[in-house]
Design a protein around this motif. Sequence first.
Motif, PDB file in Angstrom:
ATOM      1  N   THR A   9       0.829  -1.204   0.000  1.00  0.00           N
ATOM      2  CA  THR A   9       0.000   0.000   0.000  1.00  0.00           C
ATOM      3  C   THR A   9       0.862   1.252   0.000  1.00  0.00           C
ATOM      4  O   THR A   9       0.619   2.203  -0.737  1.00  0.00           O
ATOM      5  N   ALA A  10       1.892   1.258   0.841  1.00  0.00           N
ATOM      6  CA  ALA A  10       2.787   2.410   0.911  1.00  0.00           C
ATOM      7  C   ALA A  10       3.516   2.616  -0.409  1.00  0.00           C
ATOM      8  O   ALA A  10       3.628   3.740  -0.904  1.00  0.00           O
ATOM      9  N   SER A  13       1.150   4.060  -2.960  1.00  0.00           N
ATOM     10  CA  SER A  13       0.903   5.479  -2.684  1.00  0.00           C
ATOM     11  C   SER A  13       2.061   6.337  -3.163  1.00  0.00           C
ATOM     12  O   SER A  13       1.864   7.401  -3.743  1.00  0.00           O
ATOM     13  N   GLN A  57      -2.831  13.022  -1.096  1.00  0.00           N
ATOM     14  CA  GLN A  57      -3.689  12.839   0.078  1.00  0.00           C
ATOM     15  C   GLN A  57      -5.070  12.428  -0.408  1.00  0.00           C
ATOM     16  O   GLN A  57      -5.708  13.168  -1.129  1.00  0.00           O
ATOM     17  N   ASN A  58      -5.568  11.285   0.010  1.00  0.00           N
ATOM     18  CA  ASN A  58      -6.834  10.776  -0.474  1.00  0.00           C
ATOM     19  C   ASN A  58      -7.949  10.910   0.545  1.00  0.00           C
ATOM     20  O   ASN A  58      -9.100  11.007   0.199  1.00  0.00           O
ATOM     21  N   GLN A  79      -0.604   9.987   1.731  1.00  0.00           N
ATOM     22  CA  GLN A  79      -1.437   9.767   2.910  1.00  0.00           C
ATOM     23  C   GLN A  79      -2.850   9.386   2.491  1.00  0.00           C
ATOM     24  O   GLN A  79      -3.400   9.958   1.572  1.00  0.00           O
ATOM     25  N   THR A  80      -3.438   8.448   3.185  1.00  0.00           N
ATOM     26  CA  THR A  80      -4.872   8.201   3.104  1.00  0.00           C
ATOM     27  C   THR A  80      -5.389   8.272   4.523  1.00  0.00           C
ATOM     28  O   THR A  80      -4.635   8.501   5.458  1.00  0.00           O
ATOM     29  N   GLY A  81      -6.662   8.081   4.717  1.00  0.00           N
ATOM     30  CA  GLY A  81      -7.183   8.096   6.074  1.00  0.00           C
ATOM     31  C   GLY A  81      -7.650   9.462   6.495  1.00  0.00           C
ATOM     32  O   GLY A  81      -8.091  10.273   5.684  1.00  0.00           O
ATOM     33  N   ASN A  84      -4.154  12.826   9.295  1.00  0.00           N
ATOM     34  CA  ASN A  84      -2.715  12.558   9.296  1.00  0.00           C
ATOM     35  C   ASN A  84      -1.949  13.850   9.020  1.00  0.00           C
ATOM     36  O   ASN A  84      -2.435  14.735   8.327  1.00  0.00           O
ATOM     37  N   GLN A 101       1.462   7.180   4.966  1.00  0.00           N
ATOM     38  CA  GLN A 101       0.658   6.935   6.163  1.00  0.00           C
ATOM     39  C   GLN A 101      -0.734   6.474   5.733  1.00  0.00           C
ATOM     40  O   GLN A 101      -1.341   7.060   4.862  1.00  0.00           O
ATOM     41  N   ASN A 102      -1.240   5.457   6.392  1.00  0.00           N
ATOM     42  CA  ASN A 102      -2.569   4.941   6.085  1.00  0.00           C
ATOM     43  C   ASN A 102      -3.259   4.678   7.405  1.00  0.00           C
ATOM     44  O   ASN A 102      -2.866   3.801   8.145  1.00  0.00           O
ATOM     45  N   ASN A 124       0.886   2.732   9.720  1.00  0.00           N
ATOM     46  CA  ASN A 124      -0.480   2.309   9.504  1.00  0.00           C
ATOM     47  C   ASN A 124      -1.163   2.276  10.858  1.00  0.00           C
ATOM     48  O   ASN A 124      -0.522   2.081  11.877  1.00  0.00           O
TER      49      ASN A 124
END
Length: 146
Positions: A9-10, A13, A57-58, A79-81, A84, A101-102, A124
């Motif tokens: 995932t990282a 991204s 950034q999502n 970054q997602t989430g 952050n 960062q997730n 994470n």
Amino acid sequence: MTFSKLFKTAALSLMIALPVAGAASANGSYVNVQQWGVGNAAAGAQTGWFNDMGIYQNGNYNSAAATQNGNWNTTVIGQTGYGNAASAATYGSGNVSGIAQNGAYNSASTGQLGYGNGVAIIQNGFGNSASSSQVGTGNTAVIVQN
């Protein structure tokens, strides 16, 4: 999330962040920013030649800031989430800095002063905090938290 999934995932991204459309270019340097959620904030500054900066950034209410001063530096923040925060400051040449960062309410910062340094922070989950400072030449740091 397993370490393998986290790493994939990282990496995804980070790969998405650099080649996004609409990049700004000057002196051979590039800045790429993508923000899809609401309330995200991004800032970037560059001086020098052939620097690359990507911020992605999502999620929602994430913040990211990056500064590059020198030549041939690369900074990527993905970054997602939710909520952050990430910052990266690079001074010198040939440095690489990456933050992915997730999750939620994670915080990461990097600082580099010198030549040929590399740092990666992968987080994470919830409420992680990481920081790395490098001074000199040829330093490498990797921080992984879940």
